[in-house]
Design an enzyme around this catalytic site. Structure first.
Site, PDB file in Angstrom:
ATOM      1  N   ASP A   8       0.856  -1.194   0.000  1.00 62.16           N
ATOM      2  CA  ASP A   8       0.000   0.000   0.000  1.00 62.16           C
ATOM      3  C   ASP A   8       0.893   1.246   0.000  1.00 62.16           C
ATOM      4  OD1 ASP A   8      -2.352   1.684   0.530  1.00 62.16           O
ATOM      5  OD2 ASP A   8      -1.518   1.828   2.556  1.00 62.16           O
ATOM      6  N   ASP A  10      -0.244   5.142   0.858  1.00 64.99           N
ATOM      7  CA  ASP A  10      -0.485   6.100   1.935  1.00 64.99           C
ATOM      8  C   ASP A  10      -0.557   5.405   3.289  1.00 64.99           C
ATOM      9  OD1 ASP A  10      -1.053   8.806   0.518  1.00 64.99           O
ATOM     10  OD2 ASP A  10      -2.159   7.318  -0.641  1.00 64.99           O
TER      11      ASP A  10
END
Length: 270
Positions: A8, A10
């Site tokens: 991922d 953020d």
């Protein structure tokens, strides 16, 4: 043996300043050199990913899962490998849902543009577009339906108190027809039914011939949950929600302490 790492962006690869720590870059390059596939897996559109991918300095063919699983790109030639699309009937339904909620803006992520449905772009929406290195364009639903652009997903956007009320009133009606997730306090995301980061990661893993036991996924938030559940080697960031930490096999340090690098050294390059 782990052969693919899904990461991922953020709150995971990126620190609080929205930058990739040098330690993460070095660890990812070492993993790639060892033959491990690196797959960025994010809710961001292409515009919000390119600078970060370039920062990683990867030269082999890799893949990026974007728009919370609604699109997969091959980084060798930036070919759109597969995608899900919000159709015209669904655009109408999404637009109708926001009637009576003037504080909530329906935004749409297309293959080429970031759209705000309405006559003007709210300040909050333009702020979010800036985070992905883009500028939002005001558009009507009729204009979108008349275009040929692929619309990957939608987001309802508003300050948290207004979005809380909207989600409480509309989520149950939207869930039967869409995949939904509250990814941030000001974003309620809507994807074509059945599409999440996990569905894209599963499809890509099968394409590359990898089993869930050969996949490691690293994340921190609600829109990472299905992806983390798919991978046998799930890693929660130190800054992850309690829900994410509870379901993961492993836990690493925070995004501000290069937790991705530590996870790679601990579980892939050990």
């Amino acid at each position: 043996m782990i052969k693919l790492i899904a990461i991922d962006l953020d709150g995971t690869l990126l620190n609080s300043d929205k930058k990739i720590p040098d330690e993460n870059v070095k660890a990812i390059q070492k993993a790639a050199k060892a033959g491990v596939k690196i797959v960025l897996c994010t809710g961001r559109p292409k515009s919000g990913i390119l600078p970060y991918f370039e920062r990683l300095g990867l030269t082999d063919e890799e893949y990026i899962i974007m728009n919370n699983g609604c699109s997969i790109y091959n980084t060798k030639n930036w070919e759109l490998v597969s995608y899900a699309q919000v159709n015209n009937d669904e655009l109408d339904k999404l637009d109708q849902a926001v009637e009576g909620y003037p504080e909530v803006c329906l935004t749409l992520t297309g293959e080429k543009h970031y759209y705000a449905v309405g006559s003007e772009v709210p300040e909050l929406v333009q702020y979010d577009a800036g985070l992905v290195f883009d500028t939002a364009k005001a558009v009507s639903i009729d204009e979108l339906k008349a275009s040929s652009e692929i619309i990957f997903q939608a987001m309802y956007m508003a300050r948290a108190p207004y979005l809380d009320l909207f989600q409480e009133a509309k989520e149950s009606a939207l869930e039967p027809e869409f995949s939904v997730v509250r990814s941030q306090e000001y974003i309620f995301e809507i994807m074509p039914k059945g599409y999440t980061k996990a569905t894209a990661l599963k499809a890509l893993s099968e394409k590359l011939g990898f089993t869930p036991a050969e996949v490691m996924a690293i994340g921190d938030a609600a829109n990472d949950i299905e992806m983390l559940e798919f991978a046998d080697n799930s890693v929660a960031m130190g800054n992850a929600t309690d829900e994410v930490k509870a379901l993961c096999r492993y836990e690493t340090t925070t995004n501000d302490r290069a937790g991705v690098a530590q996870a790679i050294y601990d579980y892939v390059l050990k």
